[in-house]
Design a protein around this motif. Structure first.
Motif, short mmCIF file in Angstrom:
data_model
loop_
_atom_site.label_atom_id
_atom_site.label_comp_id
_atom_site.label_asym_id
_atom_site.label_seq_id
_atom_site.Cartn_x
_atom_site.Cartn_y
_atom_site.Cartn_z
N LYS A 85 -53.41 67.62 -21.64
CA LYS A 85 -53.69 66.34 -22.30
C LYS A 85 -52.52 65.36 -22.21
O LYS A 85 -52.57 64.27 -22.78
N TYR A 86 -51.47 65.74 -21.45
CA TYR A 86 -50.29 64.89 -21.32
C TYR A 86 -50.11 64.40 -19.88
O TYR A 86 -50.68 64.95 -18.94
N TYR A 87 -49.26 63.38 -19.76
CA TYR A 87 -48.82 62.90 -18.45
C TYR A 87 -47.35 63.24 -18.28
O TYR A 87 -46.55 63.10 -19.22
N LYS A 115 -51.22 63.83 -14.66
CA LYS A 115 -51.82 64.38 -15.86
C LYS A 115 -52.01 65.88 -15.70
O LYS A 115 -52.62 66.35 -14.74
N ASP A 144 -47.95 54.66 -21.26
CA ASP A 144 -46.86 54.83 -22.22
C ASP A 144 -45.55 54.39 -21.58
O ASP A 144 -45.15 54.92 -20.53
N SER A 150 -52.43 73.14 -23.83
CA SER A 150 -51.41 72.07 -23.76
C SER A 150 -50.27 72.27 -24.76
O SER A 150 -49.61 71.32 -25.17
N ARG A 193 -44.06 70.02 -27.45
CA ARG A 193 -43.55 69.20 -28.56
C ARG A 193 -42.74 70.08 -29.51
O ARG A 193 -42.93 70.08 -30.72
N THR A 206 -40.78 60.78 -23.18
CA THR A 206 -39.78 61.64 -23.81
C THR A 206 -39.32 62.69 -22.82
O THR A 206 -40.13 63.31 -22.13
N GLN A 260 -45.35 62.03 -21.54
CA GLN A 260 -45.87 60.87 -22.27
C GLN A 260 -47.33 61.13 -22.62
O GLN A 260 -48.01 61.92 -21.97
N ASN A 261 -47.81 60.46 -23.65
CA ASN A 261 -49.16 60.71 -24.15
C ASN A 261 -50.23 60.04 -23.31
O ASN A 261 -51.34 60.58 -23.17
N THR A 262 -49.94 58.85 -22.79
CA THR A 262 -50.91 58.13 -21.97
C THR A 262 -50.22 57.65 -20.70
O THR A 262 -48.99 57.59 -20.63
#
Length: 694
Positions: A101-103, A98, A125, A154, A177, A129, A120-122
């Motif tokens: 706020k991302y992994y 982590k 997940d 982030s 993103r 991506t 990934q978000n969590t």
């Protein structure tokens, strides 16, 4: 019985025939004589091999590779080495980490590409991506991602990468993103990335050709969207050997820079407090004879770890307004070494290494232990990381025979939850992990880890592999190795010795194998071999030794000093001509570890243990597979070239001496390249060991 007899007969004949009929490429002898201190005359027959562009050297290397590959391919095919190791490698994703706020995690898209970086978000997940694909950076060079950091908001990701295994790196930036930016920094080396506001700090060195000395570090600040030529110079010294490290704290309040002077051994620390009306770089602590490692901040104070008056490491709080008065946050434990610390809002989560097994310990900011979890011997905890407000931290748990398994730990009740399981095609519980110790020639007790298959008869004739590192205070942290699983399932015993020079037993243990005490590392390793033989695990005819980098030096020197103890030796990317080591790339940074020819005591020490300089004309040394990489600018391949040529040139040498040079690879071998290349290198090592120990 006939098939077994035929197999055994073929194996013995193959090995002996190859050893007796091998014809090595001819390496020219061009003596260079050098005299030290009006007493020691050194004749170097292969100094010319230090010119890596020499056409004769390039042909010699190619011819050496042909011979080595011939032996290894036959051995691997006959012993099913590569197919077995490939079948159980089980490498898809690496540990999710982590940041912001991302992994993020590295993953192989296919067996022939180097790992790409995914987001990934969590942590749970299952559809990450891809964010950085090395294949899009260059179609010509092998690109390896080295590091990455996320901006405080982030939004941006700055990532560092190298080409073809070199330590020289570049930095590029992308919107996490969104689209990649035009920012592209070069001449980066031994640098981290520390974000602050709309840019980040990084460091460079002046470019040098080939294997020239790395000198003259500078620290810069780069603002997103501007060319590198406009970056702000933050810190520089006239002395080219001074080195810097730096970080920004998780709350973006502090920038901290450390400065180490190898000439005096002293350390200086500077900081910027961005809450000041006019933030400027100012002194924090000066002329320290010891080091501190600032890791973050908490309530306006700096959190650091140090070995000062704490042999196994302690955690302290430093107030920039009164930096000489430290508050201890966690004591130094006599039986466990501090490995990693994560300061949270109301507690500190730390990883300790208690000899051969790790522990996770939670304490409050007054040092009270809130929770603890111990793990079995021969395992490691990696990736523990998080932000101060996080309620769970992720980490991976693995061993030599068990692939990484990812957990999250609740920071309130310290309960761990499995988040990413790993599957294997073998019984990972079918192995015995045994913690033991042996006594050296000077009555010092050295921890040793032994692994073997359940039910194995320890009859003194077991193929055995002994490894160690023993340098720079490095603490061994086990990682899954399908090659070791292959070796154990072929009746082998694996042993890892925590010799002096490493940090497994604390700072004094490391100093006991450093500088003028370096011989202790070799003696400890040799004593480990004697222990394995005396205790009936193996015999000299069944004992192989292997190590990489400093561990490769240990292995090579043990084989040179005590050739009677070993059947096979595999030094990997090892410094071997210690009288010349400091003349190339980063060698001058490591004179504190090894010694220097610049003073008579250091010269004598180096001369006495330099493997290349201590090869005897009348000794048939153990079989060796000497592995190096053509682009290794940490330990240049010239060490392995010269060592190989000198060993092969002696008529008495009937045991095979093989040189394997990895192409488009650096100090971490083919691990710099694709999964296939990494597994091929591993298979080469174990095929050589299995075949040689028959």
């Amino acid at each position: 019985m006939k098939p077994f007899f035929f197999t055994l007969f073929f194996s013995v004949c193959f090995h002996l025939a190859f050893a007796q009929t091998i014809t090595y490429p001819v390496a020219s002898v061009r003596p260079v004589t050098e005299e030290f201190y009006n007493k020691y005359k050194i004749i170097d027959d292969y100094r010319w091999m230090e010119n890596l562009r020499d056409p004769e050297l390039k042909k010699w290397v190619n011819d050496e590779n042909k011979i080595s590959n011939q032996f290894i391919n036959r051995a691997s095919g006959k012993n099913n080495t590569y197919r077995y190791i490939d079948g159980i490698a089980n490498v898809i994703y690496k540990d999710p980490v982590k940041k912001g706020k991302y992994y993020f995690t590295y993953a192989y898209q296919n067996d022939y590409d180097v790992p790409a970086l995914f987001v990934q978000n969590t942590i749970k997940d299952n559809d990450p991506t891809i964010i950085v694909d090395p294949n899009f950076i260059s179609h010509k060079d092998k690109i390896v991602l080295k590091d990455y950091e996320v901006s405080a908001d982030s939004k941006y990701l700055a990532y560092e990468f190298s080409r073809n295994g070199s330590d020289w790196a570049e930095i590029m930036v992308t919107v996490i993103r969104g689209q990649s930016l035009d920012d592209h920094l070069v001449n980066v080396k031994f640098s981290n990335i520390a974000w602050q506001s709309n840019g980040f700090f990084y460091s460079t060195y002046p470019p040098v050709s080939n294997m020239g000395k790395t000198q003259g570090q500078t620290v810069y600040y780069h603002k997103i969207g501007t060319p590198q030529s406009s970056d702000s110079l933050i810190f520089k010294r006239n002395d080219p050997n001074i080195r810097f490290n730096f970080l920004t704290t998780s709350d973006s309040r502090f920038f901290v820079l450390s400065e180490h002077n190898p000439n005096t051994g002293k350390n200086n620390y500077f900081y910027i407090d961005y809450k000041d009306a006019e933030p400027t770089l100012k002194p924090l602590l000066l002329n320290l004879k010891f080091a501190i490692d600032v890791i973050d901040s908490h309530n306006g104070k700096l959190i650091a770890t140090t070995l000062h008056e704490a042999d196994n490491g302690s955690i302290v709080e430093i107030d920039p307004a009164n930096p000489r008065e430290w508050k201890p946050l966690a004591p130094s434990y006599s039986e466990a070494v501090l490995m990693k610390t994560v300061p949270l809002k109301d507690k500190i989560i730390s990883v300790y290494q208690a000899k051969l097994h790790p522990e996770i310990v939670a304490t409050d900011y007054d040092g009270k232990v809130l929770g603890k979890r111990s793990f079995p011997i021969g395992t490691s905890i990696r990736g523990l990381r998080g932000l101060p407000d996080d309620k769970e931290l992720s980490y991976s748990y693995q061993s030599y025979t068990r692939p990484p398994v990812v957990f999250s730990i609740n920071t309130d009740n310290y309960v761990s939850t499995l988040t990413r399981p790993s599957t294997v095609r073998f019984d990972y519980e079918n192995f015995v992990y045994q913690e033991s110790e042996y006594v050296t020639h000077d009555s010092v007790k050295v921890p040793i880890l032994l692994i073997y298959k359940k039910g194995l008869k320890l009859n003194g004739n077991n193929p055995t592999l002994l490894e160690a590192y023993g340098g720079f205070g490095v603490i061994n942290t086990p990682s899954f190795d399908p090659g070791i699983v292959y070796f154990l399932n072929n009746g082998g015993v694996y042993a890892y010795a925590c010799i002096r020079g490493g940090g497994e037993l604390g700072n004094q243990w490391a100093k006991g194998g450093k500088g003028l005490n370096k011989q202790n590392s070799f003696n400890d390793f040799i004593s480990g071999a004697e222990y394995l033989i005396k205790q009936g695990y193996t015999s000299p005819a069944k004992l192989a030794i292997s190590g990489a980098s400093n561990g490769g030096l240990v292995v090579a020197e043990a084989a040179i000093q005590r050739p009677d103890l070993f059947k096979a030796a595999i030094p990997v990317v090892a410094p071997l001509d210690m009288l010349r080591f400091e003349n190339f790339t980063v060698g001058q940074f490591h004179t504190g570890e090894y010694g220097s020819v610049a003073d008579s005591a250091g010269f004598k020490q180096l001369y006495n243990y330099s493997p290349y300089n201590n090869i005897k004309a009348n000794v048939n040394y153990p079989s060796m597979l000497i592995i190096t990489s053509e682009n290794d600018d940490r330990v240049p391949p010239l060490h392995s070239f010269k060592f190989t040529a000198k060993l092969q040139s002696r008529p008495v040498q009937t045991n095979p001496i093989l040189l394997l040079v990895n192409k488009q690879a650096g100090h971490y071998g083919t691990g710099d390249n694709s999964l296939v290349a990494e597994l091929e290198e591993k298979a080469s090592l174990y095929a050589f060991i299995i075949e040689t120990l028959k």
